[in-house]
Design a protein around this motif. Structure first.
Motif, PDB file in Angstrom:
ATOM      1  N   ARG A  99       0.828  -1.213   0.000  1.00 48.01           N
ATOM      2  CA  ARG A  99       0.000   0.000   0.000  1.00 48.01           C
ATOM      3  C   ARG A  99       0.857   1.255   0.000  1.00 48.01           C
ATOM      4  NH1 ARG A  99      -3.786  -0.713   4.865  1.00 48.01           N
ATOM      5  NH2 ARG A  99      -2.165  -2.134   5.527  1.00 48.01           N
ATOM      6  N   ILE A 100       1.964   1.233   0.734  1.00 41.46           N
ATOM      7  CA  ILE A 100       2.864   2.397   0.755  1.00 41.46           C
ATOM      8  C   ILE A 100       3.487   2.596  -0.617  1.00 41.46           C
ATOM      9  CG2 ILE A 100       5.024   3.281   1.709  1.00 41.46           C
ATOM     10  CD1 ILE A 100       4.216   1.964   4.377  1.00 41.46           C
ATOM     11  N   PHE A 112       3.133   5.892  -3.172  1.00 38.22           N
ATOM     12  CA  PHE A 112       4.229   6.665  -3.772  1.00 38.22           C
ATOM     13  C   PHE A 112       4.172   6.625  -5.294  1.00 38.22           C
ATOM     14  CE2 PHE A 112       6.193   6.383   0.473  1.00 38.22           C
ATOM     15  CZ  PHE A 112       6.435   7.732   0.658  1.00 38.22           C
ATOM     16  N   ARG A 113       3.753   5.504  -5.877  1.00 38.53           N
ATOM     17  CA  ARG A 113       3.606   5.452  -7.334  1.00 38.53           C
ATOM     18  C   ARG A 113       2.524   6.418  -7.795  1.00 38.53           C
ATOM     19  NH1 ARG A 113       4.194  -0.185  -6.689  1.00 38.53           N
ATOM     20  NH2 ARG A 113       1.932  -0.459  -6.836  1.00 38.53           N
ATOM     21  N   GLN A 114       1.439   6.524  -7.035  1.00 39.82           N
ATOM     22  CA  GLN A 114       0.375   7.454  -7.389  1.00 39.82           C
ATOM     23  C   GLN A 114       0.815   8.899  -7.224  1.00 39.82           C
ATOM     24  OE1 GLN A 114      -2.805   6.090  -4.878  1.00 39.82           O
ATOM     25  NE2 GLN A 114      -3.533   4.601  -6.389  1.00 39.82           N
ATOM     26  N   VAL A 115       1.614   9.176  -6.194  1.00 39.25           N
ATOM     27  CA  VAL A 115       2.128  10.535  -5.990  1.00 39.25           C
ATOM     28  C   VAL A 115       3.016  10.937  -7.161  1.00 39.25           C
ATOM     29  CG1 VAL A 115       3.690  11.931  -4.584  1.00 39.25           C
ATOM     30  CG2 VAL A 115       1.938  10.545  -3.486  1.00 39.25           C
ATOM     31  N   VAL A 116       3.908  10.041  -7.571  1.00 43.22           N
ATOM     32  CA  VAL A 116       4.800  10.341  -8.693  1.00 43.22           C
ATOM     33  C   VAL A 116       3.992  10.542  -9.972  1.00 43.22           C
ATOM     34  CG1 VAL A 116       6.611   9.367 -10.160  1.00 43.22           C
ATOM     35  CG2 VAL A 116       6.802   9.217  -7.680  1.00 43.22           C
ATOM     36  N   ALA A 117       2.973   9.719 -10.188  1.00 47.93           N
ATOM     37  CA  ALA A 117       2.133   9.865 -11.375  1.00 47.93           C
ATOM     38  C   ALA A 117       1.423  11.216 -11.381  1.00 47.93           C
ATOM     39  CB  ALA A 117       1.116   8.731 -11.436  1.00 47.93           C
ATOM     40  N   GLU A 118       0.951  11.675 -10.222  1.00 45.82           N
ATOM     41  CA  GLU A 118       0.289  12.973 -10.147  1.00 45.82           C
ATOM     42  C   GLU A 118       1.283  14.110 -10.358  1.00 45.82           C
ATOM     43  OE1 GLU A 118      -2.955  13.861  -9.939  1.00 45.82           O
ATOM     44  OE2 GLU A 118      -3.360  11.724 -10.199  1.00 45.82           O
ATOM     45  N   LEU A 119       2.486  13.970  -9.820  1.00 49.01           N
ATOM     46  CA  LEU A 119       3.486  15.023  -9.981  1.00 49.01           C
ATOM     47  C   LEU A 119       3.940  15.150 -11.435  1.00 49.01           C
ATOM     48  CD1 LEU A 119       5.675  14.616  -6.781  1.00 49.01           C
ATOM     49  CD2 LEU A 119       4.130  16.491  -7.355  1.00 49.01           C
ATOM     50  N   LYS A 120       3.857  14.075 -12.192  1.00 47.29           N
ATOM     51  CA  LYS A 120       4.220  14.152 -13.611  1.00 47.29           C
ATOM     52  C   LYS A 120       3.207  14.971 -14.395  1.00 47.29           C
ATOM     53  CE  LYS A 120       6.905   9.918 -13.893  1.00 47.29           C
ATOM     54  NZ  LYS A 120       7.008   8.562 -14.450  1.00 47.29           N
TER      55      LYS A 120
END
Length: 95
Positions: free
Chosen positions: A37-38, A42-50
């Motif tokens: 889950r962690i 973090f994968r979702q955070v990076v995807a949003e930051l892109k």
């Protein structure tokens, strides 16, 4: 009651608890572990930051100027109100 009102009422009745969760297709989905889950977070955070679009230098300078002008105008307004209220209080209480 009209047919359309009955249909709307019947549709509204079906919006209880069973409509709030998507169906799982009859099989139980295995719950992910803590680290999975962690990692997903973090994968979702990076995807949003892109998806973030950075302003150009000209846009950044323009936005900065707009903010500084707005802050100066608000400061001037608050200063004038403060001086006006101070003068009014001084006049009322004889200071």
């Amino acid at each position: 009651m009209s047919d359309s009102a009955r249909a709307a009422a019947a549709g509204a009745e079906g919006t209880g608890r069973e409509g709030s969760r998507p169906a799982r297709g009859g099989k139980q989905e295995e719950r992910r572990g803590l680290f999975a889950r962690i990692a997903l977070f973090f994968r979702q955070v990076v995807a949003e930051l892109k998806k973030v679009v950075r302003p150009t230098r000209a846009e950044l300078l323009r936005y900065t100027a707009v903010v500084l002008v707005f802050v100066a105008v608000v400061m001037a307004f608050v200063t004038l109100v403060d001086l006006g209220v101070g003068s009014l209080v001084g006049w009322v209480f004889g200071g």
